[in-house]
Enzyme design. Structure first.
Site, short mmCIF file in Angstrom:
data_model
loop_
_atom_site.label_atom_id
_atom_site.label_comp_id
_atom_site.label_asym_id
_atom_site.label_seq_id
_atom_site.Cartn_x
_atom_site.Cartn_y
_atom_site.Cartn_z
N GLY A 182 1.94 2.56 10.87
CA GLY A 182 3.03 3.70 10.86
C GLY A 182 3.56 4.10 11.98
O GLY A 182 4.12 5.36 12.10
N GLU A 207 -5.48 -4.79 10.73
CA GLU A 207 -4.74 -3.69 10.84
C GLU A 207 -4.99 -2.65 12.14
O GLU A 207 -6.06 -1.90 12.05
CB GLU A 207 -4.74 -2.70 9.65
CG GLU A 207 -4.38 -3.39 8.53
CD GLU A 207 -3.53 -2.42 7.40
OE1 GLU A 207 -2.54 -2.51 7.02
OE2 GLU A 207 -4.40 -1.46 7.36
N GLY A 245 2.86 -1.03 4.56
CA GLY A 245 2.65 0.59 4.10
C GLY A 245 4.07 1.05 3.87
O GLY A 245 4.60 0.76 2.69
N SER A 276 3.26 -1.76 10.62
CA SER A 276 4.73 -1.64 10.95
C SER A 276 5.20 -2.76 10.73
O SER A 276 6.11 -3.18 11.42
CB SER A 276 4.87 -1.23 12.39
OG SER A 276 4.35 0.14 12.65
N ASN A 312 0.80 -1.12 -0.14
CA ASN A 312 0.06 0.04 -0.05
C ASN A 312 0.94 1.21 0.06
O ASN A 312 1.50 1.32 1.04
CB ASN A 312 -0.92 -0.22 1.06
CG ASN A 312 -1.76 1.12 1.44
OD1 ASN A 312 -1.90 1.99 0.48
ND2 ASN A 312 -2.62 1.45 2.54
N TRP A 313 1.10 1.84 -1.27
CA TRP A 313 1.90 3.04 -1.38
C TRP A 313 1.31 4.15 -0.55
O TRP A 313 2.01 5.29 -0.75
CB TRP A 313 2.39 3.05 -2.72
CG TRP A 313 3.08 2.16 -3.37
CD1 TRP A 313 3.53 1.26 -2.91
CD2 TRP A 313 3.60 2.14 -4.68
NE1 TRP A 313 4.36 0.22 -3.68
CE2 TRP A 313 4.30 0.80 -4.85
CE3 TRP A 313 3.42 2.84 -5.90
CZ2 TRP A 313 4.99 0.61 -6.08
CZ3 TRP A 313 4.03 2.74 -7.06
CH2 TRP A 313 4.87 1.38 -7.11
N LYS A 314 -0.01 4.27 -0.43
CA LYS A 314 -0.62 5.58 0.16
C LYS A 314 -0.44 6.43 -0.71
O LYS A 314 -0.32 6.30 -2.04
CB LYS A 314 -0.10 5.79 1.39
CG LYS A 314 -0.32 4.52 2.40
CD LYS A 314 -0.09 4.59 3.91
CE LYS A 314 -0.54 3.34 4.55
NZ LYS A 314 -0.34 3.54 6.00
N HIS A 370 -9.93 1.07 4.72
CA HIS A 370 -8.44 1.44 5.51
C HIS A 370 -8.64 2.28 6.76
O HIS A 370 -9.32 3.30 6.66
CB HIS A 370 -7.43 1.92 4.36
CG HIS A 370 -5.97 1.63 5.15
ND1 HIS A 370 -5.52 2.93 5.93
CD2 HIS A 370 -5.03 0.89 4.97
CE1 HIS A 370 -4.35 2.73 6.25
NE2 HIS A 370 -3.95 1.46 5.83
N GLU A 399 -6.90 4.83 7.70
CA GLU A 399 -6.79 6.08 7.33
C GLU A 399 -8.06 6.77 6.60
O GLU A 399 -8.38 7.99 6.84
CB GLU A 399 -5.55 6.17 6.46
CG GLU A 399 -4.30 6.22 7.40
CD GLU A 399 -3.14 5.48 6.74
OE1 GLU A 399 -3.02 5.48 5.28
OE2 GLU A 399 -2.19 5.18 7.30
P1 PGA Z 1 2.55 0.74 7.76
O1 PGA Z 1 1.12 0.84 7.12
O2 PGA Z 1 3.22 -0.72 7.12
O3 PGA Z 1 3.27 1.88 7.22
O4 PGA Z 1 2.35 0.54 9.11
C1 PGA Z 1 0.30 -0.35 6.93
C2 PGA Z 1 -0.79 -0.02 6.24
O5 PGA Z 1 -1.55 1.12 6.86
O6 PGA Z 1 -1.59 -0.52 5.34
#
Ligand code: PGA
Length: 263
Positions: free
Chosen positions: A183, A177, A244, A223, A8-10, A96, A98
């Site tokens: 993150g 998640e 991520g 993470s 997931n490159w966001k 997600h 976010e």
């Molecule tokens: P992260 O994000 O690996 O940077 O914690 C994972 C995600 O939000 O899919």
């Protein structure tokens, strides 16, 4: 079952970075023995150029979108429909944390999005997880633990599954998640995620039976890096990873895929 590793490159990468990243991942995976299934989810704008890279020669790497809107078309400024994505991607991340936290997505919205994706013949990577932040005290106590598992996210998952029939369950991937792990550099533990995954499988078994419960892929995200990926991937209950930050560093991401290839 082949493990699944999702990138997931966001809202990261510019066009040239996206092209280099996708090309390198594709080439490295082509050389990897027993490579896992890999899904790259770039920002919308880069879906087309990345799709072109992935389509040039046959590859195990699939493309996914990070979000979608549930309506087919119409006056929805800024939105993208399943029909628009369909020829380009195979997967869509839905709900997600976010999206829930920053953009106020509710369980009702996630429900509509999941249905649009699954009945639109794409695969949904359905994200669930506790929205509560861990406090410093929780952290010191080593929480959450298996004893903390009673959690509203299971109710939300059940609500969403209520509208998904058994015939389309092969289009559902569940990604666990927790927000406290995303993150933050504080990943969950393998044992904790394994306990959550079994709780999810119990819900699936009750509604769809044991075969579906066993065959539905359950991923962990939060993470994950090349140091801790093994802790999750070695758990029989965990079928893959949603990464991520680590998915933006090609070396890290390939190492995670390598660990998955040994599962
Ligand atoms: P992260 O994000 O690996 O940077 O914690 C994972 C995600 O939000 O899919």
């Amino acid at each position: 079952m082949k493990p699944l590793v999702v990138a997931n490159w966001k809202m990261n990468t510019d066009l040239s970075e996206a092209i280099v990243l996708a090309t390198t991942i594709k080439n490295k995976l082509a050389e990897m023995e027993n490579a896992p299934e890999v899904v790259i989810c770039p920002p919308y704008l880069w879906l087309y150029p990345v799709a072109e890279i992935l389509q040039k020669t046959p590859t195990n790497v699939k493309l996914g979108a990070q979000d979608v809107f549930w309506e087919k078309d119409g006056a929805y400024t800024g939105e993208i429909s399943v029909a628009m994505l369909k020829k380009m991607v195979d997967y869509v991340i839905v709900g997600h944390s976010e999206r829930r936290r920053i953009f106020g997505e509710t369980v009702e919205m996630i429900d509509k999005k999941s249905k649009a994706v699954i009945y639109g013949d794409l695969k949904a990577i359905l994200c669930i997880g506790e929205d509560k932040k861990m406090s410093l005290e929780d952290n010191e106590l080593g929480r959450p633990t298996e004893a903390d598992i009673e959690n509203p996210m299971f109710g939300n998952l059940q609500k969403i599954l209520n509208n998904i029939s058994i015939e389309v369950m092969d289009k559902v991937i569940i990604a666990y998640e927790p927000v406290w792990a995303i993150g933050t550099g504080k990943a969950a533990t393998g044992a904790y995620v394994s306990a959550i995954a079994s709780a999810i499988r119990k819900i699936l078994a009750k509604k769809y039976g044991r075969v579906v419960a066993k065959e539905t892929k359950i991923l962990y995200g939060g993470s994950v890096d090349s140091y801790n990926a093994g802790e999750f991937l070695h758990q029989p209950e965990i079928d893959g990873i949603l990464a991520g930050n680590a998915s933006l560093k090609v070396g890290e991401f390939i190492k995670i895929c390598q660990i998955a290839s040994e599962k």
